[in-house]
Write a protein that holds these residues in place. Sequence first.
Motif, PDB file in Angstrom:
ATOM      1  N   ALA A  11      20.940  35.945  32.089  1.00 30.45           N
ATOM      2  CA  ALA A  11      20.434  35.822  33.453  1.00 30.45           C
ATOM      3  C   ALA A  11      20.460  37.159  34.190  1.00 30.45           C
ATOM      4  O   ALA A  11      19.579  37.436  35.014  1.00 30.45           O
ATOM      5  CB  ALA A  11      21.243  34.775  34.216  1.00 30.45           C
ATOM      6  N   TRP A  12      21.467  37.988  33.911  1.00 22.86           N
ATOM      7  CA  TRP A  12      21.583  39.276  34.588  1.00 22.86           C
ATOM      8  C   TRP A  12      20.819  40.391  33.889  1.00 22.86           C
ATOM      9  O   TRP A  12      20.850  41.529  34.319  1.00 22.86           O
ATOM     10  CB  TRP A  12      23.063  39.670  34.688  1.00 22.86           C
ATOM     11  N   ARG A  13      20.192  40.065  32.748  1.00 24.92           N
ATOM     12  CA  ARG A  13      19.429  41.049  31.961  1.00 24.92           C
ATOM     13  C   ARG A  13      20.335  42.170  31.482  1.00 24.92           C
ATOM     14  O   ARG A  13      20.034  43.357  31.624  1.00 24.92           O
ATOM     15  CB  ARG A  13      18.260  41.608  32.778  1.00 24.92           C
ATOM     16  N   MET A  14      21.445  41.758  30.895  1.00 22.04           N
ATOM     17  CA  MET A  14      22.425  42.691  30.376  1.00 22.04           C
ATOM     18  C   MET A  14      22.476  42.607  28.848  1.00 22.04           C
ATOM     19  O   MET A  14      22.174  41.564  28.259  1.00 22.04           O
ATOM     20  CB  MET A  14      23.830  42.377  30.936  1.00 22.04           C
ATOM     21  N   THR A  15      22.911  43.712  28.226  1.00 24.87           N
ATOM     22  CA  THR A  15      23.118  43.687  26.785  1.00 24.87           C
ATOM     23  C   THR A  15      24.270  42.766  26.432  1.00 24.87           C
ATOM     24  O   THR A  15      24.189  41.997  25.472  1.00 24.87           O
ATOM     25  CB  THR A  15      23.417  45.105  26.269  1.00 24.87           C
ATOM     26  N   ARG A  16      25.353  42.847  27.189  1.00 25.68           N
ATOM     27  CA  ARG A  16      26.489  41.954  26.977  1.00 25.68           C
ATOM     28  C   ARG A  16      27.307  41.873  28.255  1.00 25.68           C
ATOM     29  O   ARG A  16      27.266  42.786  29.077  1.00 25.68           O
ATOM     30  CB  ARG A  16      27.362  42.418  25.802  1.00 25.68           C
ATOM     31  N   VAL A  17      28.047  40.775  28.395  1.00 21.79           N
ATOM     32  CA  VAL A  17      28.945  40.555  29.526  1.00 21.79           C
ATOM     33  C   VAL A  17      30.292  40.132  28.968  1.00 21.79           C
ATOM     34  O   VAL A  17      30.365  39.266  28.092  1.00 21.79           O
ATOM     35  CB  VAL A  17      28.408  39.491  30.497  1.00 21.79           C
ATOM     36  N   SER A  18      31.346  40.737  29.450  1.00 21.72           N
ATOM     37  CA  SER A  18      32.698  40.349  29.048  1.00 21.72           C
ATOM     38  C   SER A  18      33.442  39.814  30.254  1.00 21.72           C
ATOM     39  O   SER A  18      33.171  40.188  31.395  1.00 21.72           O
ATOM     40  CB  SER A  18      33.455  41.541  28.458  1.00 21.72           C
ATOM     41  N   ALA A  19      34.386  38.919  29.985  1.00 24.22           N
ATOM     42  CA  ALA A  19      35.243  38.361  31.031  1.00 24.22           C
ATOM     43  C   ALA A  19      36.692  38.674  30.688  1.00 24.22           C
ATOM     44  O   ALA A  19      37.174  38.278  29.618  1.00 24.22           O
ATOM     45  CB  ALA A  19      35.032  36.855  31.160  1.00 24.22           C
ATOM     46  N   LEU A  20      37.368  39.382  31.564  1.00 25.76           N
ATOM     47  CA  LEU A  20      38.748  39.816  31.344  1.00 25.76           C
ATOM     48  C   LEU A  20      39.598  39.435  32.543  1.00 25.76           C
ATOM     49  O   LEU A  20      39.070  39.204  33.640  1.00 25.76           O
ATOM     50  CB  LEU A  20      38.809  41.333  31.133  1.00 25.76           C
ATOM     51  N   PRO A  21      40.919  39.366  32.368  1.00 26.27           N
ATOM     52  CA  PRO A  21      41.774  39.111  33.533  1.00 26.27           C
ATOM     53  C   PRO A  21      41.599  40.196  34.587  1.00 26.27           C
ATOM     54  O   PRO A  21      41.444  41.380  34.268  1.00 26.27           O
ATOM     55  CB  PRO A  21      43.194  39.131  32.940  1.00 26.27           C
ATOM     56  N   GLY A  22      41.606  39.813  35.856  1.00 28.70           N
ATOM     57  CA  GLY A  22      41.406  40.763  36.945  1.00 28.70           C
ATOM     58  C   GLY A  22      42.653  41.530  37.296  1.00 28.70           C
ATOM     59  O   GLY A  22      43.669  41.474  36.592  1.00 28.70           O
ATOM     60  N   ASP A  23      42.581  42.233  38.416  1.00 25.43           N
ATOM     61  CA  ASP A  23      43.699  43.068  38.852  1.00 25.43           C
ATOM     62  C   ASP A  23      44.858  42.254  39.399  1.00 25.43           C
ATOM     63  O   ASP A  23      45.976  42.749  39.473  1.00 25.43           O
ATOM     64  CB  ASP A  23      43.225  44.057  39.922  1.00 25.43           C
ATOM     65  N   ARG A  24      44.591  41.027  39.795  1.00 26.13           N
ATOM     66  CA  ARG A  24      45.663  40.190  40.347  1.00 26.13           C
ATOM     67  C   ARG A  24      45.494  38.761  39.828  1.00 26.13           C
ATOM     68  O   ARG A  24      44.432  38.390  39.328  1.00 26.13           O
ATOM     69  CB  ARG A  24      45.607  40.197  41.880  1.00 26.13           C
ATOM     70  N   PRO A  25      46.536  37.937  39.903  1.00 24.69           N
ATOM     71  CA  PRO A  25      46.429  36.551  39.437  1.00 24.69           C
ATOM     72  C   PRO A  25      45.326  35.796  40.187  1.00 24.69           C
ATOM     73  O   PRO A  25      45.101  36.021  41.374  1.00 24.69           O
ATOM     74  CB  PRO A  25      47.817  35.963  39.747  1.00 24.69           C
ATOM     75  N   GLY A  26      44.647  34.926  39.477  1.00 24.83           N
ATOM     76  CA  GLY A  26      43.584  34.159  40.086  1.00 24.83           C
ATOM     77  C   GLY A  26      42.276  34.909  40.210  1.00 24.83           C
ATOM     78  O   GLY A  26      41.398  34.492  40.978  1.00 24.83           O
ATOM     79  N   GLN A  27      42.119  35.999  39.464  1.00 24.76           N
ATOM     80  CA  GLN A  27      40.905  36.795  39.539  1.00 24.76           C
ATOM     81  C   GLN A  27      40.415  37.113  38.133  1.00 24.76           C
ATOM     82  O   GLN A  27      41.211  37.307  37.208  1.00 24.76           O
ATOM     83  CB  GLN A  27      41.163  38.097  40.303  1.00 24.76           C
TER      84      GLN A  27
END
Length: 470
Positions: free
Chosen positions: A127-143
Amino acid sequence: MNELNEAFGWLRRAMWLGIGLIALWAVVWVVRYLRASPMERISIRQAIRIRWGWKRLAQMCRLSVTDKMPTPLASLANTDGTPPKPRVLVPALKVTPDAFGVMAWANCLPKVGLAEFQKAAPYLADAWRMTRVSALPGDRPGQVLLRGVRVDPLIVPTVHVPTGRPPEEYAKWDLGVDEFGMPVVVPLREVPGMAVGGLPGFGKTSCVNRLVCDWAPSPAVQFVFFDGKVSHAYEGDYSDLAQRAFAFCGDDLEQANKLLKELVQLRRARSASIRSVLGVKNMWHVGPSADWPLIVVVIDEAHTYFRDHKGSDPATRKLAAFAADNARLTEDLVKKGRSVGFLTVLTTQKTTGDAIPTFIRDVCPVGLSFAQKTADAAVAALGDDIREWPDASPVNLQDPAYVGVAVMSQHGRPGFVRIRTPYVADEDAARIAEQTAHLTQHPARLLENLTGRPVVDLTKPDPEPPAKAA
């Protein structure tokens, strides 16, 4: 009437203030857009589309939840007795563009967490017209941090220009960027050794050169080079950096044996005096210093010094004896040198047992591999786990577009990461070496100044190695 005019006056001033703020924001945005590179402008436009379409896309990707509990305000506003409509909650999203793509921080919701974002990552990439998208834990809990790349960072060559300034933190290796454009930093505190493998011409030496150039401006780091491809210091890949090393050895096995013995003597002397000099048993408890520097031992083309020579003639048996003794001495540095400030970096084409003995290779916590021809070579460099991650195998990096791309295990997470390491120009390496040559000190002499006792006799000839049994 006066009060009404005064109220309208305040309203007009507030309106003009709002218009001014909007105009200022627009000017800042336009200036930022115009100053951006062409790649960054594309990412800025993509970030705008992502923000505008996020609420609808999140619901389509099942990244939303339905809240049937009415808010207190909705309950007060309900006068006809009909139940309020359920609310659809979508994670809040903050998007930042860069040259490779976008970084987005999303807040988690009940039943919409990291696992759900990781499952939806392929759909977000489309949908974003990207080669790839990764999902990682954020800088703080709940992100959750969503990293989308439009251009594959692995096929974009990069160049590193050393600043000539001392590193802010000792024993930190800035390797480059991963396949999502994120910086990769390897902590080398308490690390006794590293093994770097890969085919010739795919970036091993340039990778090590960056480490040397970044650390050379610090008097708390001293270097020694073993280059198995050349015979003299003025030849080969390390000729530009040789003046920053307190010792250099070419492909002569006897000279290598002599230098390794000196380093082992220094290691033993440091072990015997560390508590009286530093007050601790582990140098890393106080960190390296100009008087007690971290000693980085670079052994390039390590198979030159360890390869088992076959033959029964006296010359071959002598080489075999030196090679076996070199392996024993290097094992001593790797296994016993960590706490007194030794870091051994071994590079070779194939990190198999015949190139780097397994009793050395298997105690090096950090393993890095550039392109390899066979799966067995990849396993030797990275361990058996690489078989379970075929997409990350260095066997897939044999294309010229992947020169400078390496694979290593992810720090603190399962799996492997591919890294684009930058190229360091020869003239930059020569510039750093020339600027920092005055910092070169022999660690044995520094230790003698601290203890008042001789450490390594650099003039005494070494005895012949024991003859290898036929």
